[in-house]
Design a protein around this motif. Structure first.
Motif: not given
Length: 204
Positions: A123, A126-127, A154-155, A159
């Protein structure tokens, strides 16, 4: 506070008798049978005690992820894993992914528990850049057979599941799924299916 009901004779485990351990084994059975219901209560508690700042509760996040898995035609292992993947947030916020994986590990196939164990690292893509972290940390697992499964988990289901407008299925609709998974024989080879990697189903 003293225990009620029958108890063992020892105060050190090394002094226990066969009768002591047979008693414990028998008393453990109903406790093990209640695992699913304890997890469901923990999920329900995440509707009240949750991480601040998000537009939805942690319970709703799990429900959204599991609903997405269900609507994609995922099997029971994936659905329950999606529901419980953040079950460790209240007690182990720094390693919630590994806590959730250990809860699931005896009852789902290895591919699924591996994905839950590693979803936190995946994850970060993404951040992580917002915190100065390496967003490509997941690449250290690029040769693992479950890499693609975790990437897709996750995709598609994790998320994306922070949407207050998403029509998620209620917790009650997952009760039977959770009870079925946690009624399996722990660590049975036919449950773990070691070495099998099937990936996620095609998106609905």
């Amino acid at each position: 506070m003293t225990a009620s009901g029958p108890t063992v004779s020892f105060i050190q485990m090394k002094d226990g008798t066969r009768e002591d351990y047979e008693l414990l084994e028998e008393l453990e059975k109903p406790f093990l049978a209640g695992t699913a219901d304890r997890l469901l209560r923990e999920l329900a508690a995440q509707a009240e005690e949750t991480l601040s700042g998000y537009q939805i509760t942690r319970l709703e996040h799990g429900l959204q992820a599991a609903t997405r898995a269900r609507r994609d035609g995922a099997d029971l292992d994936w659905i329950v894993a999606a529901l419980l993947h953040d079950i460790g947030d209240r007690l182990a916020p720094q390693n919630h992914d590994r806590m959730a994986a250990e809860i699931l590990r005896p009852y789902v196939r290895e591919e699924v528990s591996w994905v839950v164990e590693h979803h936190g690292i995946f994850q970060i893509a993404y951040y992580g850049h917002h915190y100065g972290w390496d967003p490509e940390e997941r690449q250290k697992f690029k040769d693992h057979p479950c890499y693609r499964s975790c990437e897709q988990f996750c995709e598609r289901w994790d998320q994306s599941s922070f949407d207050p407008a998403y029509p998620m299925d209620p917790l009650e609709s997952f009760v039977g799924d959770v009870r079925e998974v946690f009624s399996r024989k722990a660590y049975a080879p036919e449950v773990l299916r070691a070495g099998e990697v099937h990936g996620l189903p095609d998106a609905a």
